[in-house]
Every structure is written in C-alpha cells, then in structure tokens.
Design an enzyme around this catalytic site. Structure first.
Site, mmCIF file in Angstrom:
data_model
loop_
_atom_site.group_PDB
_atom_site.id
_atom_site.type_symbol
_atom_site.label_atom_id
_atom_site.label_comp_id
_atom_site.label_asym_id
_atom_site.label_seq_id
_atom_site.Cartn_x
_atom_site.Cartn_y
_atom_site.Cartn_z
ATOM 1 N N HIS A 1 0.927 -1.414 -0.174
ATOM 2 C CA HIS A 1 0.139 -0.048 -0.045
ATOM 3 C C HIS A 1 0.819 1.313 -0.036
ATOM 4 O O HIS A 1 2.055 1.170 0.311
ATOM 5 C CB HIS A 1 -0.991 0.094 1.121
ATOM 6 C CG HIS A 1 -0.244 0.208 2.639
ATOM 7 N ND1 HIS A 1 0.350 -0.888 3.140
ATOM 8 C CD2 HIS A 1 -0.066 1.158 3.168
ATOM 9 C CE1 HIS A 1 0.927 -0.626 4.249
ATOM 10 N NE2 HIS A 1 0.628 0.735 4.560
ATOM 11 N N HIS B 1 -4.877 9.809 3.827
ATOM 12 C CA HIS B 1 -6.040 9.212 4.528
ATOM 13 C C HIS B 1 -7.175 9.722 3.734
ATOM 14 O O HIS B 1 -8.171 10.436 4.067
ATOM 15 C CB HIS B 1 -6.269 9.668 5.929
ATOM 16 C CG HIS B 1 -6.722 8.513 6.707
ATOM 17 N ND1 HIS B 1 -7.685 7.841 6.222
ATOM 18 C CD2 HIS B 1 -6.757 8.264 8.029
ATOM 19 C CE1 HIS B 1 -8.298 7.022 6.787
ATOM 20 N NE2 HIS B 1 -7.589 7.126 8.294
ATOM 21 N N ASP C 1 5.731 4.537 5.321
ATOM 22 C CA ASP C 1 6.458 3.437 6.156
ATOM 23 C C ASP C 1 6.735 2.300 5.159
ATOM 24 O O ASP C 1 7.223 1.355 5.748
ATOM 25 C CB ASP C 1 6.038 3.342 7.563
ATOM 26 C CG ASP C 1 4.491 2.699 7.496
ATOM 27 O OD1 ASP C 1 3.917 3.152 6.653
ATOM 28 O OD2 ASP C 1 4.305 2.116 8.466
ATOM 29 N N GLY D 1 -5.889 2.066 11.586
ATOM 30 C CA GLY D 1 -5.907 1.242 10.218
ATOM 31 C C GLY D 1 -5.727 -0.193 10.575
ATOM 32 O O GLY D 1 -5.299 -0.829 9.426
ATOM 33 N N HIS D 2 -5.449 -0.601 11.866
ATOM 34 C CA HIS D 2 -4.919 -1.740 11.854
ATOM 35 C C HIS D 2 -5.846 -2.749 12.627
ATOM 36 O O HIS D 2 -6.444 -2.373 13.392
ATOM 37 C CB HIS D 2 -3.460 -1.879 12.564
ATOM 38 C CG HIS D 2 -2.450 -0.881 11.898
ATOM 39 N ND1 HIS D 2 -1.613 -1.557 10.959
ATOM 40 C CD2 HIS D 2 -2.304 0.334 12.245
ATOM 41 C CE1 HIS D 2 -0.773 -0.393 10.572
ATOM 42 N NE2 HIS D 2 -1.232 0.667 11.035
ATOM 43 N N ASP E 1 0.331 -8.476 10.431
ATOM 44 C CA ASP E 1 0.565 -6.858 10.793
ATOM 45 C C ASP E 1 0.311 -7.177 12.543
ATOM 46 O O ASP E 1 -0.886 -7.591 12.840
ATOM 47 C CB ASP E 1 -0.576 -6.427 10.307
ATOM 48 C CG ASP E 1 -0.640 -4.823 10.829
ATOM 49 O OD1 ASP E 1 0.276 -4.416 11.574
ATOM 50 O OD2 ASP E 1 -1.485 -4.101 10.315
#
Length: 561
Positions: free
Chosen positions: A84, A244, A88, A376-377, A205
């Site tokens: 994505h 975002h 990072d 987002g995780h 993740d």
C-alpha cells in the site's frame, strides 16, 4: 516460541527447495517495513519504507533499511512488491531504485500513483506493473497472488507468495472493517481459500495486536465529524495524514452538507488529493474545492481547510499555524479537527501543537476528546479470527515494536499454532522455510541508514552522539599559540564557547592545566600538532567535567608560533 539469538552468525547456504525470509526493517519498530524473500538464487522485495526519526536523532530526515545484504545481488531482484501507499512502506523505494533503476515496481493503481509522483521529485521514472485484487503475477520463481485488504489508505493488498518451498501469506497493513466506506472488504474468503490450500508461513500485521477486541469501523466516525461541522461557529481546520483518502472523503461530505467550501493546504496534501481525485478514489462534489485566495473572501462559517501536520511535524502546516508562522492565523471561533492517531514517540510534539492552537483561542477536537480517529490496523479479535481462518503451519509476526510482535505471537499460540512454530524475529534475523518448517538460521546486518539532507548513510551513531552533546552540553574551542622550540604557550590561550554557560573568568583556572599538559608533551618530545590537540582536548574535557559537571565538545586548535 522461538526468539532471536544475539550471537547468531551468517546463515548457511540455502537449499534449492527452501525459501529464505529476511526483514531488513519493520520488526521491533513501527516503520521502515521491508522484507526480502530469497529462493533459487532470486530475490523478491516486499515493501521498502522509511522510519521517522525521534528526538535522540537530531538533524536526521528519515531512516532507511540497510541494503548492504542485497547490494551485491541487486541484479537478482525480480521486483519490489508494494502492499500500500504509506511512507513507512514506500518511502525507501527511491533510494533502492537509485542503486538499480529498472527493478519492476508492482502495486495497485493508487499505490503506484503515489510512488510515481514521489519518484518524480527524485528524477526517477520507474518500471511499473499495476495489479489488483484477484490478479496473479509470476515474478521469477515467485508466483504472487494479490488479495484486497482494507486499511487507512485505499487500495491495500495482501500478497500470497507461492514457491517450491511452500505458500507464504503476507497481510501487509490491514484491518477487517465490515462496513468500509468504499465497500472494499478485506478478502476473508480468499484468506480461507488459501488456508484450505495450506499456508506454510503466515506473516501478520502486529501493530494493534495488544489492543483487545475489534477495531472500530470508519463509518462510526461520521457522527462525531458531522457534530463538529454542525456546531462549529467559525472556520474548521482539519489535519490528517495526506494519504487518508477515506477520512478526507468524510470531511468533504460533511463540508458539503454544512454549506462550506474546502481548500487543501500543504504540498503533499494538494498532490495526493489531486491524484486520488483523478483516479476516482476521492469523490469531490462540483464546486466544493476552491483556491485558498477565494476562501479568504468567504465568511468564516463557510470555510474548511484541510492540512497536514497531525503528528506535530515542525515544518507541516498545523505546527506552523500553532507557532504563528503561517499565513493562516488561528483565532477565537476557529475549530481544529485532528483526525489522526498519536504515533508512539510523537506525543509531546502533538500536545505542544494542541496547546499552541488552544492558546490562540481555537477549539481543538482530537482523538482524546472525541471519536474522530480509528486505527488502520487489526486488533486482537481480528487477528485471532485470521489465525482460525488460515490455520497456518508457521507464523512470523511482522510490523511492530517488540511488545506488538510478542502479543501477536501469543494470539497465534492461543489459537493452537504450536509455540515452536511461532517465530519472533528482529530486523536482520534470517528465517528459512524448509520442508514445512520455519526456523531461525542466522543473522545479517540490518542497522539504521540515516538520510540527512543530501547525504545517505554518511551520518553515523557517533555523529548523532556529537550532535546530542552539542545540543545538551555546548562546545568549547581552545586556540593555542605554541612556541615550536620550547613547546610552551607563546601567549595566553583564546577560548570560544557556545551553549556552555561561561563568563570572562570561567576558563582562567584551566590555563595551568593546559600548561601542564604541554610540559608533559615536551618532556616526551611530542611536538606534532594533532597529538598535542588530543592531549589538550582530553585535559580540558576532564577539567570541565570536574568543575562544571558538563562534557562539552572540546575543539583544540594548536598553531605553531
């Protein structure tokens, strides 16, 4: 649970039917995500990101993974697969392409658009391969299948890598929002199908592995954002990550409903939202976006600004507004909506910005006092769900600090994965998948590479230590005119100090100390200027510590009289 061993040596030769997995970043830190897969003499790189520096790394712009381990085999890299478009995960790509420019870059439409515009600034034109969920791509001995996952940026992908050594499923950054704003669900059916086929290594993740339950759906933020737009008396300034897209879509929808106009502020925000709109990821109602100049003509209750700086970055728009260093002057009646997370290590900078804004009279709405951000995780509940769906043979938690990796490993074992098949690794630890078992077999160099203005890798830990010392203790320069014949001072030394509290008399008592050091040198027939400088530097450094409890950087300059 197998842990990394500090005294691991170089890994052995890789058998033909084995797959080697080495994270060069992203394990033990949030950022710098980069994993190298090696099979049958070829390499596949998944993600290549940057880490943002902390306060103890002054002057550093970003931190890269160390490409040293693969540098002599760059020609063996089949592709860079990007999961994505977050920094990072893509920020290091320009630096890898500077070493070999024709490595194919594989990713989804939005991810490739973001990386292509970033590479333009580096004057690089990449070879790109666009993929979407459901696609399969043969990259040398690696067959990659891509699956949709949702995250805090659109178009995220998980990647399943098939080789003769087995099947690896790498989730990338993901969560399991059941009501995503773009209706693009994480492909749990695909995860389950791969589970049926047999996943030999599951790389998941870990960012939110220590958060119980399920991550809130993005749509649940709607009411809090609408509430701000309904009740704000004057201008609304929204700060968010420049990537975002979903969050900014919610802001645009709320602005339209409230009869407001919107302007984007900040280079990265203007660029990324332009890309997202052009590609159809951001739906912008006609006439809603106006130029900053036009906004100035409108009454405050009709104005919305969307800017960067939600992490307290000193140069970003919001920090500059808080410091009164921006054309937009914050004042009474303004509402600032900070629609993003607190990245660990940034808390002080963010609260400094919040305090600055409140001081000028703004009402600041942030994660701490309203429901205006969700992660987002995947949280622990979602990760457990995935382990039960995939039923992996071996697990390697990725993306997170040590506490996150450990928490994720515990979730895997709680669902029945045998503890000895759950591997907690750190950057540089070599994990080999061979005959159905994943094992740690060695370690390679995977240190920090600092980017400092135009230099890459030039700054070392020693330089940073000097910078910290300069910042905390100051610097003292001692200029000595030494008689070449006698080795004695020809005249009293000059002292120049910065950041070291002193007055005219401070350094008087150190002169005898310097004379003593020079006499000792003369007795031993040391006349070389650089050796004298070392001796004097040490003597002055010891004296400042004894008398002032300070260790400034001492720069002695010896001139022959």
């Amino acid at each position: 649970m197998s842990h990394p061993h500090p005294d691991l040596g170089q890994p052995p030769r890789l058998p033909d039917d084995a797959l080697r997995v080495v994270a060069l970043g992203g394990l033990g830190e949030i950022g710098r995500n980069m994993t190298v897969f090696e099979h049958r003499g070829k390499l596949l790189v998944v993600d290549c990101g940057v880490l943002f520096p902390e306060e103890h790394q002054p002057g550093v712009d970003v931190i890269l993974p160390d490409f040293g381990w693969i540098r002599d085999r760059l020609d063996k890299i089949e592709a860079i697969v990007l999961t994505h478009g977050h920094e990072d995960h893509i920020g290091g790509v320009p630096y890898l392409l500077k070493e070999r420019g024709d490595i194919p870059v594989v990713g989804s439409k939005l991810t490739l658009a973001f990386i292509t515009s970033k590479l333009k600034e580096h004057r690089l034109k990449p070879v790109t391969v666009e993929v979407k969920e459901g696609d399969r791509q043969q990259l040398g001995p690696f067959e990659c299948e891509f699956l949709a996952v949702n995250h805090s940026i659109p178009d995220g992908l998980a990647v399943a890598i098939r080789t003769r050594a087995g099947l690896v499923l790498h989730t990338g950054d993901f969560k399991m929002d059941q009501f995503p704003l773009d209706r693009r669900l994480t492909d749990l059916r695909g995860f389950a199908r791969l589970g049926e086929e047999g996943v030999d290594l599951f790389m998941t993740d870990s960012t939110n592995a220590d958060v119980p339950g399920f991550t809130t759906a993005e749509k649940d933020l709607g009411p809090a954002i609408d509430q701000v737009f309904r009740t704000a008396p004057g201008r609304i300034i929204v700060s968010s990550f420049a990537s975002h897209v979903h969050r900014i879509q919610q802001v645009l929808d709320a602005a339209k409903a409230g009869g407001r106009k919107v302007a984007f502020v900040g280079r990265s925000m203007v660029r990324n939202m332009g890309i997202a709109r052009d590609l159809g990821y951001l739906n912008v109602p006609k006439g809603l976006i106006v130029d900053l100049k036009e906004l100035e003509q409108l009454p405050d209750r009709k104005v919305t600004l969307v800017c960067t700086g939600s992490q307290g970055e000193p140069m970003a728009a919001l920090s500059r507004m808080a410091n009164r260093d921006h054309m937009i002057r914050i004042g009474e009646g303004d509402t600032v909506l900070m629609a993003s997370s607190l990245i660990p290590g940034n808390e002080n900078a963010i609260y400094a910005v919040i305090n600055g804004l409140i001081r000028w009279g703004a009402n600041v709405v942030h994660k701490g006092n309203a429901k205006v951000h969700v992660s987002g995780h995947a949280s622990a509940g979602e990760l457990v769900y995935c382990y039960n769906l995939v039923k992996p043979r071996n697990v390697l938690p990725v993306h997170g600090e040590f506490r996150h990796l450990k928490a994720n490993a515990a979730l895997a074992t709680s669902t029945g994965v045998p503890a000895e098949r759950v591997i907690i690794a750190e950057d540089g630890v070599v994990v080999d998948l061979h005959k159905g078992r994943a094992r740690i077999t060695g370690k390679v160099e995977a240190g920090y590479v600092y980017v400092d203005a135009m230099t890459v890798g030039g700054v070392t830990e020693a330089n940073l230590k000097d910078r910290r010392t300069l910042g905390e203790e100051g610097v003292v320069t001692v200029v000595l005119l030494v008689d070449a014949n006698t080795g004695k001072l020809a005249e009293p030394p000059d002292f120049l100090a910065r950041g070291f509290v002193h007055d005219d008399t401070t350094f008087k008592p150190v002169i005898p100390v310097i004379e003593e050091a020079l006499a000792k040198a003369a007795a031993e027939a040391i006349g070389d200027a650089s050796q004298l400088e070392q001796l004097v530097g040490r003597a002055v450094g010891n004296w400042t510590y004894r008398h002032w409890r300070r260790r400034p950087v001492v720069i002695p300059v010896v001139i022959d009289a």
